[in-house]
Design a protein around this motif. Structure first.
Motif, mmCIF file in Angstrom:
data_model
loop_
_atom_site.group_PDB
_atom_site.id
_atom_site.type_symbol
_atom_site.label_atom_id
_atom_site.label_comp_id
_atom_site.label_asym_id
_atom_site.label_seq_id
_atom_site.Cartn_x
_atom_site.Cartn_y
_atom_site.Cartn_z
ATOM 1 N N ILE A 1 -14.259 28.716 62.350
ATOM 2 C CA ILE A 1 -14.946 27.550 61.886
ATOM 3 C C ILE A 1 -14.923 26.302 62.283
ATOM 4 C CG2 ILE A 1 -13.817 24.952 60.510
ATOM 5 C CD1 ILE A 1 -12.316 27.335 58.505
ATOM 6 N N ALA B 1 -18.696 27.162 64.635
ATOM 7 C CA ALA B 1 -19.819 26.177 63.315
ATOM 8 C C ALA B 1 -19.687 24.896 63.949
ATOM 9 C CB ALA B 1 -19.303 26.604 61.871
ATOM 10 N N ILE C 1 -17.564 33.866 58.782
ATOM 11 C CA ILE C 1 -17.248 33.172 58.799
ATOM 12 C C ILE C 1 -18.039 31.563 59.360
ATOM 13 C CG2 ILE C 1 -15.484 31.412 58.928
ATOM 14 C CD1 ILE C 1 -13.400 33.323 58.641
ATOM 15 N N THR D 1 -21.422 31.118 57.387
ATOM 16 C CA THR D 1 -21.189 30.091 56.271
ATOM 17 C C THR D 1 -20.833 29.082 56.792
ATOM 18 O OG1 THR D 1 -19.209 31.573 56.243
ATOM 19 C CG2 THR D 1 -20.951 32.273 54.164
ATOM 20 N N SER D 2 -19.835 29.257 57.420
ATOM 21 C CA SER D 2 -19.329 27.535 57.962
ATOM 22 C C SER D 2 -20.547 26.780 59.242
ATOM 23 C CB SER D 2 -18.393 27.748 58.687
ATOM 24 O OG SER D 2 -17.383 28.048 58.472
ATOM 25 N N GLU D 3 -21.302 27.705 59.369
ATOM 26 C CA GLU D 3 -22.791 26.500 59.833
ATOM 27 C C GLU D 3 -23.894 26.193 58.246
ATOM 28 O OE1 GLU D 3 -24.696 28.062 63.455
ATOM 29 O OE2 GLU D 3 -24.385 29.621 62.071
ATOM 30 N N LEU E 1 -15.888 17.834 57.649
ATOM 31 C CA LEU E 1 -14.876 18.762 56.995
ATOM 32 C C LEU E 1 -14.871 18.946 55.738
ATOM 33 C CD1 LEU E 1 -12.894 20.094 59.523
ATOM 34 C CD2 LEU E 1 -15.322 21.169 58.622
ATOM 35 N N ILE F 1 -17.582 26.262 53.685
ATOM 36 C CA ILE F 1 -16.142 27.160 54.319
ATOM 37 C C ILE F 1 -15.111 28.031 53.735
ATOM 38 C CG2 ILE F 1 -14.808 26.492 55.938
ATOM 39 C CD1 ILE F 1 -15.944 24.189 56.583
#
Lengths: 300, 309
Positions: free
Chosen positions: A94, A97, A161, A164-166, A196, A203
């Motif tokens: 995370i 990202a 991770i 997908t977080s990007e 966030l 996320i």
């Protein structure tokens, strides 16, 4: 200019061609569904009776050629592996990202990071396994252990991770960030309080995806975590060095050993049913989250 | 209105935290670079050790793998088999996968899409050992029914692999097909073509780079798959007979680069044997780097930018 041929015969030929082509496409689309249903049905047909019995799921294995026990320890070590890998991979992934989306300048270092992530995503798990064996098991003297497995798996799911977080961070509207900054707060406060929370569902999707990858992983664990069957998996080792848990099998590794030995193959189906159930559950979760998410930001 | 002013001291700490977090994010991001570097170094360094015992030429082109008894480390048959099953799997699944992608993107009504797309997604999520189990308990016996062989075979591996790489081909091709501009499709339809003629003459050529990325990526997947292949290929170190007389070796047992590692790791002693397994991994790594670069080449051509997923 040549006259375009347009006699009736040609038209019917085109129509027939059209029917055959579209029929083939239609067929191939549904063939995928049929293959999937057949594979899952096949595994369930042979595995569901055993899997549904309380005994199989909640008794420890007792090893041996016929292994009359269950899969309690394997389930436990799978859970430990997920926790161990995510404790490492989720914060790093995370944060990466966040750096790439919120901070990264367009320079060589950023491109290097992007290059590394893309390449990590393309490395087959057996190479991760070899690395885990060479680095964690042999070089750092972890020996075959859940910890060595978890750390190797953590690197494997890192790209999942991060990507997908990007995507989740990118879909947070820029106006939200600007409004927050305009209130006079700094970048970190904006990220932690505004960006966030908005990106959280996306996320979470990435976390669920990587749980799926961890559960299905077997090559890495055979190479780095060993395959002890009757050892009670633990987060702490009974002997020195205490921080190293022992060698253990996860469900997928257990399935592999069960299936490749003829005497226990029938039980492999039951383990397979458990794995498929988990994958179904994860997929359902991912779809539910992304459905809500799409509504929230009206994507697509 | 005193309370709206933040104390100077507090501002110092929030600013410090802001700076620290910024640095922390950068270090996290750099872990990916570090990991890739470590993986490359450790796999190659351990692999290179074996060349003290065997020459690179004998390693790559040697036909015999007898690591314990005769100290022979030849992986040529495995390289051939790895390529063979990868290409075999593509022959099955590339046409099927692309057809399915066209169906999803251009023809299928929404109700069909809502069934097929989750199915593809689920297929992608099924662990490879389950495909191996399915192959071992269904495809292998079926092959035994038709021929007097062990059943464990290259053919079984090809069938299992082609099912496993389908989701990759379908989802990336579908994206590529959907990315074809509507104007192109409309112009084609306006010329009086049928749906199929538009697909064949306009959509497929326009999305060919994207479809090639799908194929390049699935080559990497198939080449690197270990567990499912190991379970159905028999893993013998004999060289398969690829002549037409024996059905191009389809029914023979074999060993690939990946299954060599998985199979031998259980009893490999530290020393040349283990190093040879690392060298096998290094050779595999080189092929993967190669297919990955082809993938990026097409990705650049198709989308012109770095695009994740």
């Amino acid at each position: 200019m040549e006259a375009v041929k347009f006699d009736k015969g040609n038209v019917s030929k085109i129509q027939r061609e059209e029917q055959i082509a579209l029929g083939t496409l239609w067929f191939s689309g549904w063939l995928i569904v049929a293959v999937l249903v057949f594979i899952i049905g096949y595994i369930f047909y042979f595995g569901l009776p055993t899997a549904l019995s309380f005994n199989y799921l909640f008794t420890p294995p007792n090893g041996g050629r016929h292994d009359t026990g269950g899969i309690l320890y394997q389930s436990l070590s799978t859970i430990y592996l997920i926790i161990g890998a995510l404790i490492v991979a989720a914060p790093i992934g995370i944060s990466t990202a966040i750096y790439l989306i919120e901070y990264a300048p367009q320079n060589l270092v950023t491109r290097l990071i992007g290059f590394a992530i893309e390449n990590l995503a393309g490395i087959p798990s057996i190479i991760y396994g070899l690395f885990g064996l060479a680095f964690f098991v042999i070089f750092l003297k972890f020996e075959y252990s859940l910890l060595a497995g978890a750390l190797t798996v953590a690197i494997m799911v890192l790209p999942v991770i991060i990507r997908t977080s990007e995507v989740a961070l990118l879909s947070v509207p820029q106006s939200l960030r600007q409004s927050s900054l305009a209130l006079g707060v700094n970048k970190w406060q904006t990220i932690s309080n505004v960006v966030l929370p908005s990106a959280f569902p996306g996320i979470l999707t990435g976390i669920l995806l990587s749980i799926g990858r961890i559960i299905g992983e077997s090559a890495i664990l055979i190479l780095a975590a060993g395959g002890s069957i009757t050892a009670m998996p633990s987060l702490m080792s009974g002997e020195y060095p205490y921080f190293l848990p022992d060698s253990a099998r996860t469900l997928a590794v257990h399935l592999y050993y069960q299936a490749t030995s003829y005497d226990t193959r029938a039980k492999a189906f039951a383990t397979g049913v458990v794995l498929i159930f988990i994958v179904l559950f994860l997929n359902f979760g991912i779809n539910q989250i992304s459905k809500k998410y799409r509504k929230k930001f009206a994507i697509r | 209105m005193q309370k709206y002013f933040i104390k100077k001291e507090k501002r110092f700490w929030t600013n410090l935290l802001n700076n620290i977090m910024g640095q922390l994010f950068f270090f996290s991001a750099f872990i990916a670079v570090l990991s890739l570097l470590l993986i490359t170094v450790y796999v190659f360094y351990n692999g290179i050790q074996v060349f003290k015992v065997v020459s690179l030429k004998d390693f790559i082109f040697g036909a015999d793998w007898e690591p314990v008894t005769r100290k022979l480390f030849g992986i040529f048959p495995m390289i051939i088999t790895s390529f063979y099953i990868t290409i075999g799997a593509l022959i099955f699944s590339a046409p099927l996968g692309i057809a399915c992608a066209i169906f999803l993107a251009e023809i299928a009504p929404l109700s069909a899409q809502q069934i097929i797309r989750p199915a593809v997604q689920l297929l992608a999520g099924i662990p490879s050992v389950i495909f191996g189990l399915f192959g071992l308990s269904f495809i292998v016996p079926v092959i035994q029914l038709f021929a007097d062989v062990a059943g464990l075979s290259i053919l079984a591996a090809i069938i299992i692999l082609s099912i496993m790489i389908l989701p990759t081909i379908i989802s990336i091709s579908e994206d590529a097909i959907r990315a074809v501009p509507n104007e192109l499709k409309e112009s084609s339809i306006a010329l009086g073509t049928t749906k199929w003629q538009t697909i064949y003459g306009t959509i497929l050529p326009a999305s060919s780079s994207g479809i090639m990325t799908a194929i390049a990526l699935s080559i990497g997947r198939a080449f690197g798959e270990a567990m499912a292949v190991k379970m159905v290929i028999g893993n013998t170190q004999t060289t398969p007979d690829f002549s037409a007389n024996s059905l191009f070796g389809l029914l023979s047992l074999a060993r690939t680069l990946t299954t060599n590692i998985i199979g031998d790791i259980e009893y490999a002693e530290p020393g040349p044997h283990l190093q040879a397994l690392f060298a096998t991994g290094a050779i595999l790594f080189i092929f993967i780097i190669f297919t990955n670069s082809i993938y990026y080449l097409f990705l650049k051509k198709a989308y012109g930018i770095r695009r994740s997923q």
